[in-house]
Enzyme design. Structure first.
Site, PDB file in Angstrom:
ATOM      1  N   THR A  41      -1.737 -22.078  20.124  1.00 36.93           N
ATOM      2  CA  THR A  41      -3.062 -21.621  20.514  1.00 36.93           C
ATOM      3  C   THR A  41      -3.653 -20.680  19.468  1.00 36.93           C
ATOM      4  OG1 THR A  41      -4.373 -20.477  22.206  1.00 36.93           O
ATOM      5  CG2 THR A  41      -2.114 -19.709  21.888  1.00 36.93           C
ATOM      6  N   GLN A  42      -4.963 -20.789  19.267  1.00 41.12           N
ATOM      7  CA  GLN A  42      -5.633 -19.854  18.375  1.00 41.12           C
ATOM      8  C   GLN A  42      -6.039 -18.573  19.105  1.00 41.12           C
ATOM      9  OE1 GLN A  42     -10.186 -21.293  17.941  1.00 41.12           O
ATOM     10  NE2 GLN A  42      -8.722 -22.822  17.214  1.00 41.12           N
ATOM     11  N   CYS A  43      -5.756 -18.520  20.419  1.00 39.89           N
ATOM     12  CA  CYS A  43      -5.976 -17.277  21.162  1.00 39.89           C
ATOM     13  C   CYS A  43      -4.972 -16.228  20.701  1.00 39.89           C
ATOM     14  CB  CYS A  43      -5.816 -17.508  22.663  1.00 39.89           C
ATOM     15  SG  CYS A  43      -6.997 -18.669  23.367  1.00 39.89           S
ATOM     16  N   THR A  74       0.983  -5.095   4.093  1.00 42.08           N
ATOM     17  CA  THR A  74       0.751  -5.422   5.504  1.00 42.08           C
ATOM     18  C   THR A  74       0.112  -6.791   5.738  1.00 42.08           C
ATOM     19  OG1 THR A  74      -1.423  -4.326   5.503  1.00 42.08           O
ATOM     20  CG2 THR A  74       0.483  -2.981   6.095  1.00 42.08           C
ATOM     21  N   THR A  95       2.145 -10.185  14.839  1.00 38.61           N
ATOM     22  CA  THR A  95       0.996 -10.675  14.079  1.00 38.61           C
ATOM     23  C   THR A  95       0.108  -9.490  13.719  1.00 38.61           C
ATOM     24  OG1 THR A  95      -0.763 -12.354  14.057  1.00 38.61           O
ATOM     25  CG2 THR A  95      -0.511 -11.097  16.086  1.00 38.61           C
ATOM     26  N   SER A 104       1.090  -8.227  -0.938  1.00 35.65           N
ATOM     27  CA  SER A 104       1.584  -9.171   0.060  1.00 35.65           C
ATOM     28  C   SER A 104       0.768 -10.462   0.094  1.00 35.65           C
ATOM     29  CB  SER A 104       1.625  -8.531   1.449  1.00 35.65           C
ATOM     30  OG  SER A 104       0.345  -8.280   1.951  1.00 35.65           O
ATOM     31  N   THR A 124       0.807  -1.223   0.000  1.00 34.31           N
ATOM     32  CA  THR A 124       0.000   0.000   0.000  1.00 34.31           C
ATOM     33  C   THR A 124       0.838   1.270   0.000  1.00 34.31           C
ATOM     34  OG1 THR A 124      -1.816  -1.123   1.151  1.00 34.31           O
ATOM     35  CG2 THR A 124      -1.749   1.284   1.312  1.00 34.31           C
TER      36      THR A 124
END
Length: 358
Positions: free
Chosen positions: A278-280, A94, A166, A63, A15
């Protein structure tokens, strides 16, 4: 006045350098446009700023089209110019920036120079944007006398370890977070660097910089959901898959269905490495807390500690490239802290707890 440093900017796309070509508000990559915009920024020519050279990739990449081959191209680009420049900036879209920074952190070994990956949520050409201050600040960081010998992400005034990062927000300037590791630095009125958290640079006389390869082998990510079937899991784990990041519930929980665990065990027995993360948003996996976690361990699944999904996946790519056909060694190294990507023991967790918000 400190001597001006020389900074290499690899503009891969994204971007930050896009252009509204037809007045509709839809922005697209445009060759040469970022350099043109930066030439109109007097701040970049201040005497306290470093010298910089931009290399624009052709074609410019969105990306979401990035592949492991593109990670290799970026790493090799840095390797080729490593001795010519004092610091490196990678401008990147991003959406998959955390995958690229994680991959680069494993590929670029024995770093002793600053590497910053950045981009923006709004193009530099827009009247209101986040790109302008980002560019100014990352160049200022590169001019700092002491290098930050890590692959980092700089976004919205925060300097983050790349393999701990992340994408947390799709449409806010606070696009990137580091849920399980403190900030390496923050740009407020003054630039603060938490030097005690920065990884030590190697002694170049003993450990020289190396660029290691990654091949595009068969890896995947599977996020568990209530009701997921063992048949679906079996399909995902079919050959030629070599590695799977399994995003589980909470601290590492998964269905206790015996068929589910049998599918995992069969895949493990034929050489697939399955990593439990973990997906947390934050936290760590502990396969010893609940029965379901110990069941996964018996099926051959290994715990990924507090690694992000992005770090776990790119680490699998990296380790299978370095150690093909050696499942045991890949498993062993997946659970070791190679580049600061995981917190391996309780003492380290207590140290980090001093920095992380409650």
């Amino acid at each position: 006045m400190p001597e001006k440093k020389n900074v290499y900017i690899a503009y891969t796309g994204g971007t930050i350098g896009m252009k509204d070509v037809d007045g509709t508000g839809v922005c697209v990559p445009s060759s040469g446009y970022l350099q043109q915009q930066m030439n109109n920024m007097p701040e970049l020519f201040d005497s306290r700023m470093p010298n910089y050279h931009i290399h624009e990739y052709n074609p410019l990449l969105e990306s979401f089209n990035m592949t492991p081959e593109n990670w290799v191209t970026i790493a090799e680009d840095i390797k080729t110019r490593y001795d010519q420049y004092d610091a490196f900036i990678v401008l990147h879209g991003t959406d998959t920036m955390a995958f690229t920074t994680s991959a680069l952190s494993f590929m670029l070994e024995n770093l002793d120079k600053t590497i910053i990956v950045s981009g923006s949520q709004i193009p530099l050409v827009s009247t209101r944007n986040d790109a302008r201050l980002q560019l100014i600040t990352i160049l200022q960081i590169c001019q700092v006398e002491k290098p930050i010998p890590e692959v980092t992400i700089f976004f919205n005034s925060k300097l983050l370890r790349g393999n701990r990062s992340t994408k947390a927000h799709a449409d806010r300037f606070v696009a990137y977070e580091s849920p399980n590791f403190p900030l390496l630095g923050e740009a407020g009125v003054n630039m603060k660097v938490n030097w005690e958290l920065i990884r030590d640079a190697p002694n170049r006389a003993l450990s020289s910089f190396r660029c290691l390869n990654i091949t595009n082998s068969s890896m995947a990510v599977l996020r568990l959901s209530p009701g997921i079937s063992s048949k679906l899991l079996e399909k995902v784990l079919e050959p030629p898959l070599l590695g799977l990041v399994l995003e589980t519930f909470g601290s590492g929980g998964a269905p206790t269905d015996p068929d589910f665990h049998k599918v995992l065990k069969r895949a493990n027995d034929r050489g697939v490495v399955i990593v439990n993360v973990t997906q947390c948003f934050s936290g760590t996996v502990n396969q010893g807390i609940y029965e379901t976690g110990s069941g996964l361990a018996k099926a051959g699944v290994i715990g990924g500690y507090d690694m992000t999904c992005e770090a776990a996946l790119t680490k699998l790519f990296f380790l299978f490239t370095q150690h093909p056909n050696d499942q045991a060694l890949v498993k062993e190294k997946m659970q070791k802290n190679l580049r600061g990507e995981l917190t391996p023991d309780e003492e380290s967790r207590r140290f980090l707890a001093r920095y992380l918000p409650v």
